[in-house]
Enzyme design. Structure first.
Site, PDB file in Angstrom:
ATOM      1  N   LYS A 217      -2.309 -13.483 -28.773  1.00 54.31           N
ATOM      2  CA  LYS A 217      -1.402 -14.601 -28.522  1.00 54.31           C
ATOM      3  C   LYS A 217      -0.164 -14.152 -27.757  1.00 54.31           C
ATOM      4  CE  LYS A 217       2.203 -17.305 -29.959  1.00 54.31           C
ATOM      5  NZ  LYS A 217       3.544 -17.016 -30.445  1.00 54.31           N
ATOM      6  N   CYS A 292       0.740 -34.025 -34.352  1.00 56.12           N
ATOM      7  CA  CYS A 292      -0.560 -33.533 -34.839  1.00 56.12           C
ATOM      8  C   CYS A 292      -0.338 -32.330 -35.754  1.00 56.12           C
ATOM      9  CB  CYS A 292      -1.452 -33.166 -33.653  1.00 56.12           C
ATOM     10  SG  CYS A 292      -3.201 -33.068 -34.065  1.00 56.12           S
ATOM     11  N   CYS A 299      -1.473 -39.741 -37.255  1.00 53.03           N
ATOM     12  CA  CYS A 299      -2.412 -40.445 -36.371  1.00 53.03           C
ATOM     13  C   CYS A 299      -1.938 -41.865 -36.063  1.00 53.03           C
ATOM     14  CB  CYS A 299      -3.801 -40.462 -36.994  1.00 53.03           C
ATOM     15  SG  CYS A 299      -4.423 -38.816 -37.395  1.00 53.03           S
ATOM     16  N   CYS A 302       0.146 -41.680 -33.019  1.00 53.75           N
ATOM     17  CA  CYS A 302      -0.461 -40.929 -31.913  1.00 53.75           C
ATOM     18  C   CYS A 302      -1.161 -41.878 -30.956  1.00 53.75           C
ATOM     19  CB  CYS A 302      -1.446 -39.904 -32.449  1.00 53.75           C
ATOM     20  SG  CYS A 302      -2.274 -38.956 -31.152  1.00 53.75           S
ATOM     21  N   CYS A 308      -9.690 -39.336 -30.280  1.00 54.87           N
ATOM     22  CA  CYS A 308      -9.735 -38.181 -31.171  1.00 54.87           C
ATOM     23  C   CYS A 308     -10.766 -38.362 -32.278  1.00 54.87           C
ATOM     24  CB  CYS A 308      -8.359 -37.931 -31.784  1.00 54.87           C
ATOM     25  SG  CYS A 308      -8.334 -36.521 -32.913  1.00 54.87           S
TER      26      CYS A 308
END
Length: 333
Positions: A217, A292, A299, A302, A308
Site C-alpha cells: 500500500k 460507504c 446506503c 448513497c 451496488c
DNA sequence: CTCCTGTTCC
DNA sequence: GGAACTGGAG
C-alpha cells in the site's frame, strides 16, 4: 529526483526502441544526423517538435506509467498494432520512436470491466465533491498534526531523523496508531536512505518494499504521488472493501470476493484504465470514510446504490443479530 | 492467524 | 466493557 527516474526510463525506452523497432518497420531509418548536440535525450530537432506536441499525453501515459520490465511485450504488441498506421504517422514527421510512444500509450491490460463502472465512478465523484472526508485534510499530500510536529522539529530529513532520539520521534508522532513501531521503523528507514540512497528515498517499487514498515500500500502510494511513476494502484482497506461491495473485483475465475488488498489490486488493475489508477485511491478512501463506511454503510444517502449489489444488505444497526453472534462466539468448548 | 496502540463508537 | 479501526511483520 522524480525527474531523474523519468528521464532515465525515457532513455532506456528510446534505446531499446531505436534498435529493435525501427529495424522492423523501416529498412532505411534516418540515423540521428547530429547525435549529442541540440538533442533532448537523443531526440533530434524534427522529432523533438513532434515530441512536444505529444508531450502531455506521452508524459501522462508512457513516461509515468511504464513498467520497464514489461517492455519486450509492449514492443511486440505495439509493433503488431502500429502496422497500419506507421506510414501515416511517419508522414506527419514522426519517427519510429514517436510512433512507438503513441502506440505504447494505448497499451493497457484490459480485463472485462464491470457494468456501469463509469457511472458509478462519476456518482462517487459527485458525492465526494464537498471534500469533507478526513482524507481530504489529513491525506498524504496534506500535513497532518504528526507530520507538522516532525516538520517543526526539522525531522523530515534522513540525516536529522538518523541523529534524533527514537523517544523524541515517538513523542512527536504520538498519538498516531502504532507510534512506537512507526518511530523505530522511521529510524531504520532513515539509516538505510542515508547509506544506500544518499539521503533520498528509493525510487523503485522493489526497493521501497525492502524498507521496514513499507508494504504494498505505502510502496504504491510513494510511487504514485512521490515519484509520479505509476506501477500499480494503492489499495488500502477502503479501496479493498468498496471494490468488493461494488462487485468490481473477484477471486481469479470466480465470483467470490477477493480476500486481500493485494488480490484486489491485481483484479482492479485488469480492467480499470490507467488514468484512474491514482485518483481511485483518494476517491474511494474519502467515500469509505463518509458514506460507504466499514460498519453500517449509509446506503440511504448513497446516489449509486442502484448499481451496488451490496446496497442495503448489511445490518443497519447491531441489534439482535450481533448480540446473537456475540453470545455464540463467547461459547467456547 | 495475532500483535502492535489509543481512540471511538456501540 | 469491549469490539472495530490502519497496515505491516512475523
Amino acid at each position: 529526483m522524480a525527474l531523474n527516474l523519468g528521464l532515465r526510463s525515457l532513455c532506456r525506452i528510446r534505446m531499446s526502441n531505436q534498435t529493435n523497432f525501427s529495424s522492423k518497420t523501416d529498412p532505411n531509418p534516418n540515423p540521428n544526423p547530429n547525435p549529442g548536440s541540440k538533442s533532448f535525450n537523443g531526440v533530434s530537432p524534427p522529432e523533438l517538435r513532434v515530441f512536444s506536441r505529444r508531450k502531455k499525453k506521452f508524459k501522462e501515459t508512457l513516461l509515468e506509467t511504464t513498467d520497464l520490465s514489461v517492455l519486450p511485450d509492449i514492443e511486440e504488441f505495439a509493433y503488431k498494432k502500429t502496422k497500419g498506421s506507421v506510414s501515416q504517422r511517419k508522414s506527419e514527421g514522426a519517427s519510429d520512436v514517436i510512433v512507438m510512444e503513441a502506440e505504447v500509450s494505448r497499451v493497457q491490460p484490459r480485463g472485462v470491466a464491470p457494468n456501469n463502472w463509469q457511472q458509478v465512478l462519476e456518482g462517487i465523484r459527485n458525492m465526494r465533491s464537498s471534500e469533507d472526508a478526513p482524507v481530504d485534510t489529513m491525506g498524504c499530500e496534506k500535513a497532518g498534526r504528526a507530520i507538522q510536529r516532525l516538520l517543526q522539529n526539522g525531522l523530515l530529513a534522513a540525516d536529522t531523523i538518523d541523529k534524533a532520539d527514537e523517544a523524541t520521534i515517538k513523542s512527536l508522532i504520538y498519538p498516531v496508531g502504532f507510534y512506537s513501531r512507526k518511530a523505530s521503523n522511521l529510524k531504520k528507514v532513515a539509516k538505510i536512505c542515508l547509506t544506500k540512497y544518499d539521503g533520498d528515498i528509493p525510487s523503485s517499487l522493489e526497493e521501497l518494499l525492502l524498507l521496514p514498515g513499507i508494504g504494498p500500500k505505502m510502496a504504491h502510494l510513494v510511487m504514485n504521488v512521490g515519484w509520479n511513476n505509476v506501477q500499480g494502484i494503492c489499495v488500502d482497506t477502503h479501496v479493498h472493501r468498496i471494490c468488493n461491495r461494488l462487485g468490481w473485483v473477484s477471486r481469479l475465475g470466480t465470483k467470490q470476493k477477493t480476500s486481500s488488498p493485494e488480490e484486489t489490486r491485481e483484479a482492479l488493475q485488469k480492467w480499470l484504465p490507467k488514468e484512474e489508477w491514482v485518483p481511485i485511491n483518494p476517491l474511494l478512501v474519502g467515500f469509505g470514510q463518509t458514506i460507504c463506511t466499514p460498519l453500517r454503510p449509509c446506503c440511504g444517502v448513497c446516489t449509486i446504490s442502484e448499481f451496488c449489489p451490496s446496497a442495503f444488505k448489511e445490518a443497519p444497526s447491531p441489534s439482535k443479530f450481533s448480540k446473537l453472534k456475540k453470545s455464540a462466539s463467547r461459547r467456547k468448548p
